[in-house]
Scaffold this motif. Structure first.
Motif, PDB file in Angstrom:
ATOM      1  N   ILE A  45       0.790  -1.328   0.068  1.00 42.50           N
ATOM      2  CA  ILE A  45      -0.036  -0.090  -0.142  1.00 42.50           C
ATOM      3  C   ILE A  45       0.679   1.150  -0.212  1.00 42.50           C
ATOM      4  N   ALA A  46       1.915   1.202   0.687  1.00 42.91           N
ATOM      5  CA  ALA A  46       2.835   2.586   0.986  1.00 42.91           C
ATOM      6  C   ALA A  46       3.520   2.628  -0.601  1.00 42.91           C
ATOM      7  N   TRP A  47       3.958   1.510  -1.015  1.00 42.66           N
ATOM      8  CA  TRP A  47       4.555   1.869  -2.436  1.00 42.66           C
ATOM      9  C   TRP A  47       3.684   2.204  -3.424  1.00 42.66           C
ATOM     10  N   ILE A  48       2.379   1.978  -3.572  1.00 39.23           N
ATOM     11  CA  ILE A  48       1.280   2.178  -4.229  1.00 39.23           C
ATOM     12  C   ILE A  48       0.969   3.578  -4.202  1.00 39.23           C
ATOM     13  N   ALA A  49       1.050   4.209  -3.109  1.00 36.20           N
ATOM     14  CA  ALA A  49       0.850   5.620  -2.693  1.00 36.20           C
ATOM     15  C   ALA A  49       1.755   6.559  -3.368  1.00 36.20           C
ATOM     16  N   CYS A  50       3.173   5.952  -2.980  1.00 35.83           N
ATOM     17  CA  CYS A  50       4.218   6.650  -3.464  1.00 35.83           C
ATOM     18  C   CYS A  50       4.487   6.607  -4.967  1.00 35.83           C
ATOM     19  N   LEU A  51       4.123   5.488  -5.404  1.00 36.42           N
ATOM     20  CA  LEU A  51       4.025   5.528  -7.096  1.00 36.42           C
ATOM     21  C   LEU A  51       3.067   6.659  -7.798  1.00 36.42           C
ATOM     22  N   SER A  77       4.106  25.751  -8.889  1.00 39.07           N
ATOM     23  CA  SER A  77       3.607  26.753  -8.091  1.00 39.07           C
ATOM     24  C   SER A  77       2.829  26.088  -7.025  1.00 39.07           C
ATOM     25  N   ASP A  78       2.269  26.847  -6.032  1.00 40.55           N
ATOM     26  CA  ASP A  78       1.484  26.230  -5.001  1.00 40.55           C
ATOM     27  C   ASP A  78      -0.191  26.004  -5.788  1.00 40.55           C
ATOM     28  N   ARG A  79      -0.337  26.610  -6.865  1.00 38.24           N
ATOM     29  CA  ARG A  79      -1.608  26.572  -7.409  1.00 38.24           C
ATOM     30  C   ARG A  79      -1.880  24.945  -8.351  1.00 38.24           C
ATOM     31  N   ASN A  80      -0.708  24.413  -8.331  1.00 36.54           N
ATOM     32  CA  ASN A  80      -0.698  23.268  -9.192  1.00 36.54           C
ATOM     33  C   ASN A  80      -1.129  22.014  -8.418  1.00 36.54           C
ATOM     34  N   ILE A  81      -2.476  21.575  -8.622  1.00 38.72           N
ATOM     35  CA  ILE A  81      -2.986  20.647  -7.704  1.00 38.72           C
ATOM     36  C   ILE A  81      -2.320  19.287  -8.014  1.00 38.72           C
ATOM     37  N   TYR A  82      -1.786  18.763  -9.203  1.00 35.73           N
ATOM     38  CA  TYR A  82      -1.269  17.746  -9.422  1.00 35.73           C
ATOM     39  C   TYR A  82       0.099  17.643  -8.448  1.00 35.73           C
ATOM     40  N   LEU A  83       0.805  18.543  -8.465  1.00 34.86           N
ATOM     41  CA  LEU A  83       2.085  18.831  -7.478  1.00 34.86           C
ATOM     42  C   LEU A  83       2.000  18.535  -6.368  1.00 34.86           C
ATOM     43  N   MET A  84       1.231  19.207  -5.708  1.00 39.70           N
ATOM     44  CA  MET A  84       0.593  19.582  -4.185  1.00 39.70           C
ATOM     45  C   MET A  84      -0.096  17.899  -3.817  1.00 39.70           C
ATOM     46  N   THR A  85      -0.880  17.435  -4.607  1.00 45.72           N
ATOM     47  CA  THR A  85      -1.319  16.036  -4.154  1.00 45.72           C
ATOM     48  C   THR A  85      -0.266  14.992  -4.313  1.00 45.72           C
ATOM     49  N   GLY A  86       0.709  15.202  -5.321  1.00 47.18           N
ATOM     50  CA  GLY A  86       1.616  14.314  -5.508  1.00 47.18           C
ATOM     51  C   GLY A  86       2.318  14.215  -4.678  1.00 47.18           C
ATOM     52  N   VAL A 140       3.207  11.103  -1.629  1.00 47.51           N
ATOM     53  CA  VAL A 140       4.573  10.581  -1.410  1.00 47.51           C
ATOM     54  C   VAL A 140       4.854  10.636  -0.008  1.00 47.51           C
ATOM     55  N   VAL A 141       4.320  11.728   0.639  1.00 45.38           N
ATOM     56  CA  VAL A 141       4.798  11.831   2.228  1.00 45.38           C
ATOM     57  C   VAL A 141       3.897  10.673   2.918  1.00 45.38           C
ATOM     58  N   ALA A 142       2.654  10.633   2.582  1.00 46.16           N
ATOM     59  CA  ALA A 142       1.597   9.727   2.973  1.00 46.16           C
ATOM     60  C   ALA A 142       2.274   8.292   2.893  1.00 46.16           C
ATOM     61  N   GLY A 143       2.730   7.912   1.515  1.00 47.38           N
ATOM     62  CA  GLY A 143       3.478   6.697   1.493  1.00 47.38           C
ATOM     63  C   GLY A 143       4.488   6.288   2.410  1.00 47.38           C
TER      64      GLY A 143
END
Length: 82
Positions: A22-28, A42-51, A55-58
């Motif tokens: 599960i951790a590897w899936i979250a990181c990938l 930038s901080d308005r890039n939703i893909y970057l912030m979610t990514g 990674v941190v959650a993984g």
């Protein structure tokens, strides 16, 4: 008690493997989201912030899973079930 009837070795290994997957899936997923729109840093890039969050959650999921396995092994050693 019900805890006395569990098989410690097999359940600990199985839990550790499942949590690691599960951790590897979250990181990938996080890395894929970061790479999806890497040009807009930038901080308005939703893909970057979610990514970054994935990674941190993984990493957090991986470390938490390992900590639970270590705690269960230590509990078993203290109770003489090693």
């Amino acid at each position: 008690m019900a805890a006395d009837f569990r098989k410690t070795g097999s359940t600990d290994n199985q839990m550790s493997r499942v949590v690691s997957v599960i951790a590897w899936i979250a990181c990938l997923a996080g890395i894929i989201l970061i790479l999806f729109d890497i040009g807009n840093l930038s901080d308005r890039n939703i893909y970057l912030m979610t990514g970054i969050g994935c990674v941190v959650a993984g990493i957090f999921i991986f470390l938490t899973g390992k900590a639970f396995v270590i705690a269960r092994k230590k509990e078993d050693q203290e109770n003489g079930r090693s």
